[in-house]
Motif scaffolding. Structure first.
Motif, PDB file in Angstrom:
ATOM      1  N   UNK A  39       0.816  -1.221   0.000  1.00 37.09           N
ATOM      2  CA  UNK A  39       0.000   0.000   0.000  1.00 37.09           C
ATOM      3  C   UNK A  39       0.849   1.271   0.000  1.00 37.09           C
ATOM      4  N   UNK A  40       1.937   1.277   0.747  1.00 38.72           N
ATOM      5  CA  UNK A  40       2.749   2.483   0.879  1.00 38.72           C
ATOM      6  C   UNK A  40       4.091   2.392   0.159  1.00 38.72           C
ATOM      7  N   UNK A  41       4.285   1.354  -0.634  1.00 38.29           N
ATOM      8  CA  UNK A  41       5.569   1.151  -1.308  1.00 38.29           C
ATOM      9  C   UNK A  41       5.561   1.752  -2.706  1.00 38.29           C
ATOM     10  N   UNK A  42       6.750   1.830  -3.296  1.00 31.23           N
ATOM     11  CA  UNK A  42       6.872   2.436  -4.624  1.00 31.23           C
ATOM     12  C   UNK A  42       6.626   1.440  -5.754  1.00 31.23           C
ATOM     13  N   UNK A  43       6.407   0.166  -5.416  1.00 29.68           N
ATOM     14  CA  UNK A  43       6.138  -0.831  -6.449  1.00 29.68           C
ATOM     15  C   UNK A  43       4.751  -1.441  -6.258  1.00 29.68           C
ATOM     16  N   UNK A  44       4.224  -1.966  -7.357  1.00 20.30           N
ATOM     17  CA  UNK A  44       2.867  -2.500  -7.370  1.00 20.30           C
ATOM     18  C   UNK A  44       2.798  -3.895  -6.736  1.00 20.30           C
ATOM     19  N   UNK A  45       1.641  -4.228  -6.217  1.00 22.80           N
ATOM     20  CA  UNK A  45       1.365  -5.561  -5.676  1.00 22.80           C
ATOM     21  C   UNK A  45       1.559  -6.593  -6.783  1.00 22.80           C
ATOM     22  N   UNK A  46       2.237  -7.697  -6.468  1.00 20.94           N
ATOM     23  CA  UNK A  46       2.464  -8.744  -7.461  1.00 20.94           C
ATOM     24  C   UNK A  46       1.145  -9.444  -7.787  1.00 20.94           C
ATOM     25  N   UNK A  47       0.886  -9.578  -9.077  1.00 22.61           N
ATOM     26  CA  UNK A  47      -0.369 -10.200  -9.534  1.00 22.61           C
ATOM     27  C   UNK A  47      -0.281 -11.718  -9.527  1.00 22.61           C
ATOM     28  N   UNK A 139       3.983   9.179   4.762  1.00 23.24           N
ATOM     29  CA  UNK A 139       3.556   9.774   6.047  1.00 23.24           C
ATOM     30  C   UNK A 139       2.340   9.076   6.642  1.00 23.24           C
ATOM     31  N   UNK A 140       1.598   8.341   5.837  1.00 24.72           N
ATOM     32  CA  UNK A 140       0.446   7.591   6.357  1.00 24.72           C
ATOM     33  C   UNK A 140       0.849   6.247   6.947  1.00 24.72           C
ATOM     34  N   UNK A 141       2.089   5.855   6.759  1.00 28.04           N
ATOM     35  CA  UNK A 141       2.588   4.587   7.295  1.00 28.04           C
ATOM     36  C   UNK A 141       3.385   4.882   8.577  1.00 28.04           C
ATOM     37  N   UNK A 142       2.682   5.218   9.615  1.00 24.68           N
ATOM     38  CA  UNK A 142       3.276   5.634  10.884  1.00 24.68           C
ATOM     39  C   UNK A 142       4.153   4.536  11.492  1.00 24.68           C
ATOM     40  N   UNK A 143       3.763   3.287  11.339  1.00 20.80           N
ATOM     41  CA  UNK A 143       4.531   2.177  11.921  1.00 20.80           C
ATOM     42  C   UNK A 143       5.950   2.123  11.370  1.00 20.80           C
ATOM     43  N   UNK A 144       6.121   2.453  10.105  1.00 12.45           N
ATOM     44  CA  UNK A 144       7.460   2.447   9.517  1.00 12.45           C
ATOM     45  C   UNK A 144       8.335   3.521  10.168  1.00 12.45           C
ATOM     46  N   UNK A 145       7.759   4.662  10.464  1.00 11.23           N
ATOM     47  CA  UNK A 145       8.492   5.716  11.163  1.00 11.23           C
ATOM     48  C   UNK A 145       8.915   5.280  12.554  1.00 11.23           C
ATOM     49  N   UNK A 146       8.077   4.501  13.217  1.00 11.37           N
ATOM     50  CA  UNK A 146       8.422   3.997  14.552  1.00 11.37           C
ATOM     51  C   UNK A 146       9.613   3.041  14.481  1.00 11.37           C
ATOM     52  N   UNK A 168      -2.105   8.807  -6.950  1.00 12.65           N
ATOM     53  CA  UNK A 168      -2.199   9.883  -5.963  1.00 12.65           C
ATOM     54  C   UNK A 168      -0.795  10.269  -5.519  1.00 12.65           C
ATOM     55  N   UNK A 169      -0.619  11.540  -5.201  1.00 15.71           N
ATOM     56  CA  UNK A 169       0.668  11.995  -4.698  1.00 15.71           C
ATOM     57  C   UNK A 169       0.845  11.557  -3.252  1.00 15.71           C
ATOM     58  N   UNK A 170       2.078  11.164  -2.918  1.00 16.67           N
ATOM     59  CA  UNK A 170       2.418  10.765  -1.552  1.00 16.67           C
ATOM     60  C   UNK A 170       3.531  11.647  -1.034  1.00 16.67           C
ATOM     61  N   UNK A 171       3.455  11.953   0.241  1.00 18.96           N
ATOM     62  CA  UNK A 171       4.523  12.683   0.922  1.00 18.96           C
ATOM     63  C   UNK A 171       5.331  11.695   1.738  1.00 18.96           C
ATOM     64  N   UNK A 172       6.641  11.908   1.802  1.00 17.39           N
ATOM     65  CA  UNK A 172       7.533  10.975   2.490  1.00 17.39           C
ATOM     66  C   UNK A 172       8.268  11.660   3.638  1.00 17.39           C
ATOM     67  N   UNK A 173       8.232  11.034   4.807  1.00 17.49           N
ATOM     68  CA  UNK A 173       9.009  11.494   5.959  1.00 17.49           C
ATOM     69  C   UNK A 173      10.423  10.922   5.825  1.00 17.49           C
ATOM     70  N   UNK A 174      11.416  11.750   6.122  1.00 19.07           N
ATOM     71  CA  UNK A 174      12.816  11.355   5.989  1.00 19.07           C
ATOM     72  C   UNK A 174      13.446  11.265   7.376  1.00 19.07           C
ATOM     73  N   UNK A 175      14.154  10.140   7.616  1.00 17.42           N
ATOM     74  CA  UNK A 175      14.883   9.911   8.858  1.00 17.42           C
ATOM     75  C   UNK A 175      16.331   9.581   8.504  1.00 17.42           C
TER      76      UNK A 175
END
Length: 186
Positions: A39-47, A139-146, A168-175
């Motif tokens: 859902x939050x990755x840069x690649x598509x779900x494998x069919x 930014x919607x994948x809060x668990x990854x930030x944790x 849709x455009x996505x914003x990315x948090x950088x750590x």
């Protein structure tokens, strides 16, 4: 930096190793085909399984280059392949890299990704000579930030609407974490 490539690493619960052709079934079953994971990755779900086979074949072909760092995450107790972690961007001139990871949703919230990521951070700082490691998450994948925070990474900011995911455009948090912070951590 002294590149060594994807070296076998072990943690208390995990084996981090190179991909094998036989990993495609577990990749497809455990995370490649799971829309919760992609859902939050840069690649598509494998069919289908062929998508997993094709990407693993590509990754394996790149292992000859000792500047390639791409590990499978395998559970020690069951030998099941449940995810991956890799350098997605390497900058030799700056002694820096960016890490990307994903893991089966069945194993979320068990500390497995954090355990794998900490082992990779240690390896990259102590063995390869990286100075800076960064990671980004939607930014919607809060668990990854944790996960990033548990690995000692510091939030640097948000890249606003920097990638398109499912039209849709996505914003990315950088750590990031610096070698001197890793060395000096309590």
């Amino acid at each position: 930096m002294k590149h060594k490539g994807t070296t076998l690493l072990e943690t208390p619960r995990l084996i981090l190793r190179k991909f094998k052709y036989t990993d495609s079934n577990n990749m497809f079953k455990n995370w490649g085909s799971d829309p919760k994971v992609t859902k939050y990755l840069s690649w598509q779900t494998h069919k289908d399984i062929k998508d997993s086979e094709d990407i693993i074949k590509l990754w394996i072909s790149k292992y000859e280059d000792n500047r390639v760092y791409n590990w499978v995450i395998e559970l020690k107790d069951t030998n099941e392949v449940i995810g991956s972690i890799s350098i997605v961007k390497l900058e030799d001139i700056h002694e820096a890299c960016e890490i990307g990871y994903c893991i089966s949703s069945k194993y979320w919230n068990k500390g497995i990704t954090t355990e794998a990521f900490k082992a990779i951070i240690k390896y990259l700082f102590e063995e390869i000579g990286v100075n800076r490691i960064c990671a980004k998450h939607d930014i919607n994948n809060v668990a990854s930030g944790k996960v990033m925070e548990k690995c000692g990474m510091v939030y640097e900011g948000t890249l606003r609407e920097v990638q398109i995911r499912n039209t849709m455009f996505s914003s990315l948090a950088v750590y990031s974490i610096l070698k001197k912070e890793w060395v000096n951590k309590p």
